[in-house]
Design a protein around this motif. Structure first.
Motif, PDB file in Angstrom:
ATOM      1  N   ALA A 198       1.371  -1.448  -0.458  1.00  0.00           N
ATOM      2  CA  ALA A 198      -0.348   0.140  -0.344  1.00  0.00           C
ATOM      3  C   ALA A 198       1.322   1.043   0.066  1.00  0.00           C
ATOM      4  O   ALA A 198       1.739   1.028   0.520  1.00  0.00           O
ATOM      5  CB  ALA A 198      -0.908  -0.121   0.979  1.00  0.00           C
ATOM      6  N   PRO A 199       0.511   2.022  -0.533  1.00  0.00           N
ATOM      7  CA  PRO A 199       1.429   3.696  -0.798  1.00  0.00           C
ATOM      8  C   PRO A 199       1.315   4.385   0.062  1.00  0.00           C
ATOM      9  O   PRO A 199       0.640   4.623   1.367  1.00  0.00           O
ATOM     10  CB  PRO A 199       0.406   4.286  -2.087  1.00  0.00           C
ATOM     11  CG  PRO A 199      -0.282   3.767  -2.753  1.00  0.00           C
ATOM     12  CD  PRO A 199      -1.070   2.333  -1.545  1.00  0.00           C
ATOM     13  N   ASP A 200       2.385   5.221   0.975  1.00  0.00           N
ATOM     14  CA  ASP A 200       2.044   5.794   2.316  1.00  0.00           C
ATOM     15  C   ASP A 200       2.465   4.824   3.363  1.00  0.00           C
ATOM     16  O   ASP A 200       0.972   5.118   4.470  1.00  0.00           O
ATOM     17  CB  ASP A 200       1.897   7.077   1.621  1.00  0.00           C
ATOM     18  CG  ASP A 200       1.607   8.045   3.402  1.00  0.00           C
ATOM     19  OD1 ASP A 200       2.824   8.164   3.716  1.00  0.00           O
ATOM     20  OD2 ASP A 200       0.354   9.044   3.571  1.00  0.00           O
ATOM     21  N   THR A 201       2.422   3.926   3.552  1.00  0.00           N
ATOM     22  CA  THR A 201       2.495   2.711   4.636  1.00  0.00           C
ATOM     23  C   THR A 201       3.500   2.248   5.010  1.00  0.00           C
ATOM     24  O   THR A 201       4.103   2.078   3.792  1.00  0.00           O
ATOM     25  CB  THR A 201       1.603   1.472   4.381  1.00  0.00           C
ATOM     26  OG1 THR A 201       0.583   2.088   3.542  1.00  0.00           O
ATOM     27  CG2 THR A 201       1.332   0.478   4.649  1.00  0.00           C
ATOM     28  N   THR A 202       3.802   2.475   6.098  1.00  0.00           N
ATOM     29  CA  THR A 202       5.183   1.669   6.846  1.00  0.00           C
ATOM     30  C   THR A 202       4.958   0.050   7.016  1.00  0.00           C
ATOM     31  O   THR A 202       4.091  -0.328   7.654  1.00  0.00           O
ATOM     32  CB  THR A 202       5.631   2.593   8.722  1.00  0.00           C
ATOM     33  OG1 THR A 202       5.245   3.905   8.744  1.00  0.00           O
ATOM     34  CG2 THR A 202       6.772   1.985   8.629  1.00  0.00           C
ATOM     35  N   TYR A 203       6.055  -0.110   6.596  1.00  0.00           N
ATOM     36  CA  TYR A 203       5.944  -1.986   7.296  1.00  0.00           C
ATOM     37  C   TYR A 203       7.384  -2.145   7.529  1.00  0.00           C
ATOM     38  O   TYR A 203       8.654  -1.966   7.848  1.00  0.00           O
ATOM     39  CB  TYR A 203       6.372  -2.629   5.762  1.00  0.00           C
ATOM     40  CG  TYR A 203       4.363  -2.553   4.741  1.00  0.00           C
ATOM     41  CD1 TYR A 203       3.751  -3.506   5.044  1.00  0.00           C
ATOM     42  CD2 TYR A 203       4.163  -1.714   4.147  1.00  0.00           C
ATOM     43  CE1 TYR A 203       2.688  -3.900   4.124  1.00  0.00           C
ATOM     44  CE2 TYR A 203       3.640  -1.697   3.311  1.00  0.00           C
ATOM     45  CZ  TYR A 203       2.552  -2.446   2.929  1.00  0.00           C
ATOM     46  OH  TYR A 203       0.773  -2.716   2.742  1.00  0.00           O
ATOM     47  N   ARG A 204       7.224  -3.457   8.023  1.00  0.00           N
ATOM     48  CA  ARG A 204       8.414  -4.008   8.332  1.00  0.00           C
ATOM     49  C   ARG A 204       8.719  -5.534   7.871  1.00  0.00           C
ATOM     50  O   ARG A 204       7.555  -6.171   7.557  1.00  0.00           O
ATOM     51  CB  ARG A 204       8.071  -4.052  10.596  1.00  0.00           C
ATOM     52  CG  ARG A 204       8.902  -2.618  11.227  1.00  0.00           C
ATOM     53  CD  ARG A 204       8.997  -3.219  12.332  1.00  0.00           C
ATOM     54  NE  ARG A 204       8.347  -2.210  13.273  1.00  0.00           N
ATOM     55  CZ  ARG A 204       9.392  -1.511  13.346  1.00  0.00           C
ATOM     56  NH1 ARG A 204      10.625  -2.302  13.366  1.00  0.00           N
ATOM     57  NH2 ARG A 204       9.460  -0.453  14.440  1.00  0.00           N
ATOM     58  N   PHE A 205       9.950  -6.458   8.088  1.00  0.00           N
ATOM     59  CA  PHE A 205      10.174  -7.102   7.343  1.00  0.00           C
ATOM     60  C   PHE A 205      11.219  -7.726   7.926  1.00  0.00           C
ATOM     61  O   PHE A 205      12.039  -7.602   9.164  1.00  0.00           O
ATOM     62  CB  PHE A 205      10.611  -7.051   5.986  1.00  0.00           C
ATOM     63  CG  PHE A 205       9.671  -6.124   4.995  1.00  0.00           C
ATOM     64  CD1 PHE A 205       8.825  -6.157   3.884  1.00  0.00           C
ATOM     65  CD2 PHE A 205       9.715  -4.936   5.317  1.00  0.00           C
ATOM     66  CE1 PHE A 205       8.689  -5.712   3.496  1.00  0.00           C
ATOM     67  CE2 PHE A 205       9.557  -4.156   4.229  1.00  0.00           C
ATOM     68  CZ  PHE A 205       8.214  -4.465   3.403  1.00  0.00           C
ATOM     69  N   LYS A 206      10.803  -9.838   8.038  1.00  0.00           N
ATOM     70  CA  LYS A 206      11.687 -10.124   8.792  1.00  0.00           C
ATOM     71  C   LYS A 206      11.970 -11.711   7.937  1.00  0.00           C
ATOM     72  O   LYS A 206      11.343 -11.901   7.379  1.00  0.00           O
ATOM     73  CB  LYS A 206      10.605 -10.670  10.264  1.00  0.00           C
ATOM     74  CG  LYS A 206      11.696 -12.188  10.558  1.00  0.00           C
ATOM     75  CD  LYS A 206      10.657 -12.644  11.746  1.00  0.00           C
ATOM     76  CE  LYS A 206      10.833 -12.031  13.039  1.00  0.00           C
ATOM     77  NZ  LYS A 206      11.927 -11.940  14.312  1.00  0.00           N
ATOM     78  N   TYR A 207      13.225 -12.489   8.076  1.00  0.00           N
ATOM     79  CA  TYR A 207      14.001 -13.262   7.265  1.00  0.00           C
ATOM     80  C   TYR A 207      13.892 -14.722   8.340  1.00  0.00           C
ATOM     81  O   TYR A 207      14.441 -14.674   9.631  1.00  0.00           O
ATOM     82  CB  TYR A 207      15.600 -13.406   6.248  1.00  0.00           C
ATOM     83  CG  TYR A 207      15.103 -12.273   5.939  1.00  0.00           C
ATOM     84  CD1 TYR A 207      14.811 -12.898   4.718  1.00  0.00           C
ATOM     85  CD2 TYR A 207      16.280 -11.377   5.669  1.00  0.00           C
ATOM     86  CE1 TYR A 207      14.674 -11.541   2.993  1.00  0.00           C
ATOM     87  CE2 TYR A 207      15.921 -10.163   4.219  1.00  0.00           C
ATOM     88  CZ  TYR A 207      15.632 -10.612   3.574  1.00  0.00           C
ATOM     89  OH  TYR A 207      15.702 -10.071   2.079  1.00  0.00           O
ATOM     90  N   VAL A 208      13.342 -15.420   7.526  1.00  0.00           N
ATOM     91  CA  VAL A 208      12.844 -17.235   9.045  1.00  0.00           C
ATOM     92  C   VAL A 208      14.228 -18.458   7.923  1.00  0.00           C
ATOM     93  O   VAL A 208      14.343 -18.200   7.071  1.00  0.00           O
ATOM     94  CB  VAL A 208      12.336 -17.528   8.933  1.00  0.00           C
ATOM     95  CG1 VAL A 208      11.884 -18.705   9.646  1.00  0.00           C
ATOM     96  CG2 VAL A 208      10.727 -16.532  10.086  1.00  0.00           C
ATOM     97  N   LEU A 209      14.904 -18.763   8.314  1.00  0.00           N
ATOM     98  CA  LEU A 209      15.588 -20.162   8.335  1.00  0.00           C
ATOM     99  C   LEU A 209      14.616 -21.441   8.454  1.00  0.00           C
ATOM    100  O   LEU A 209      14.401 -21.439   9.159  1.00  0.00           O
ATOM    101  CB  LEU A 209      16.765 -19.603   8.567  1.00  0.00           C
ATOM    102  CG  LEU A 209      17.873 -20.875   8.274  1.00  0.00           C
ATOM    103  CD1 LEU A 209      18.303 -21.206   6.524  1.00  0.00           C
ATOM    104  CD2 LEU A 209      19.042 -21.206   9.324  1.00  0.00           C
ATOM    105  N   VAL A 210      14.382 -21.958   7.291  1.00  0.00           N
ATOM    106  CA  VAL A 210      13.367 -23.299   7.616  1.00  0.00           C
ATOM    107  C   VAL A 210      13.967 -24.447   6.786  1.00  0.00           C
ATOM    108  O   VAL A 210      14.840 -24.121   6.501  1.00  0.00           O
ATOM    109  CB  VAL A 210      12.335 -23.006   6.896  1.00  0.00           C
ATOM    110  CG1 VAL A 210      11.443 -24.326   6.839  1.00  0.00           C
ATOM    111  CG2 VAL A 210      11.155 -21.458   7.507  1.00  0.00           C
TER     112      VAL A 210
END
Length: 264
Positions: free
Chosen positions: A158-170
């Motif tokens: 979505a425009p003008d929206t704050t996100y966070r991201f995470k990497y997971v080792l599986v």
């Protein structure tokens, strides 16, 4: 005592750097210009982040999770009670509003042979380098509307929206999480600009200034055309006057040189 504080400061600095390396980071601007965009975020893949958790003769993959910053802390978990990674989708989480969704699955990037960033200048290699080095979140504009799509959906953000991201080792064989990164720092997509506020000139002129400049340009052009026409007309008149003067001079000379007629 002084040496103790120096050592402590170095330890804290080292921990801070380590924490930063364990967070998803925005891709280098040299490789991903205009990042983030309105609907995408380009992240560096986790090179050398999970090496200590890798074991020989086992298969691993990386899961990338995304969520909006407004999602609650409780809902930020990416595994269930048995350490199995969640398969929550974009639709199930309302685009990350209710919690993290799985945005991508890809192979663990090789720490021993990372992409050669010098190859970015080679048009034949740039595409492969970018695929190895970064992942673009929000890059699939069709998966939400394709009933036959069975892969992990990575729809536009979505425009003008704050996100966070995470990497997971599986662990691919057991289907359980072996390691994970911290959540990234807040990353905000760009805001849509209204047409009247779009910067349409390097000098940041407004729409009114552009209209005035255009009118003045047309007036100057017409003035130059009129000036050229006046100069051209004056030159033509001067040439005609000179030609007439020369003709009269030649006629006068011929009259003087002609012998008088006899009266006989």
């Amino acid at each position: 005592m002084c040496s103790y504080w120096i050592v402590l400061a170095f330890c804290c600095l080292g921990q801070l750097c380590a924490d930063q390396s364990l967070k998803p980071q925005l891709a280098a601007p040299q490789l991903a210009t205009n990042n983030p965009t309105l609907t995408t975020v380009s992240l560096e893949k986790p090179f050398c982040v999970f090496d200590s958790s890798l074991h020989p003769n086992k298969s691993y993959v990386i899961y990338l999770y995304a969520m909006k910053e407004l999602a609650s802390v409780i809902s930020s978990l990416v595994t269930d009670n048995s350490s199995k990674p969640l398969d929550s989708t974009f639709q199930q989480t309302s685009g990350g509003q209710l919690g993290p969704y799985k945005a991508a699955v890809f192979n663990v990037p090789s720490c021993a042979s990372p992409p050669n960033l010098a190859d970015i200048g080679d048009v034949n290699k740039v595409s492969d380098v970018l695929k190895q080095y970064l992942f673009r979140v929000g890059d699939d504009g069709t998966c939400l509307y394709d009933p036959n799509f069975l892969d992990v959906c990575n729809p536009p953000l979505a425009p003008d929206t704050t996100y966070r991201f995470k990497y997971v080792l599986v662990d691919s064989t057991k289907g359980i999480m072996k390691d994970q990164s911290f959540w990234s720092d807040p990353i905000k997509t760009r805001k849509i600009k209204l047409p009247l506020k779009i910067d349409t000139w390097p000098g940041r002129r407004s729409g009114g200034m552009i209209v005035i400049t255009s009118i003045l340009s047309v007036l100057i052009f017409l003035l130059l055309v009129g000036l050229l026409a006046a100069v051209s007309s004056a030159v033509m008149k001067s040439e005609d006057s000179s030609a007439e003067t020369r003709h009269m001079s030649q006629t006068s000379q011929q009259s003087e040189l002609r012998p008088p007629l006899s009266s006989e």
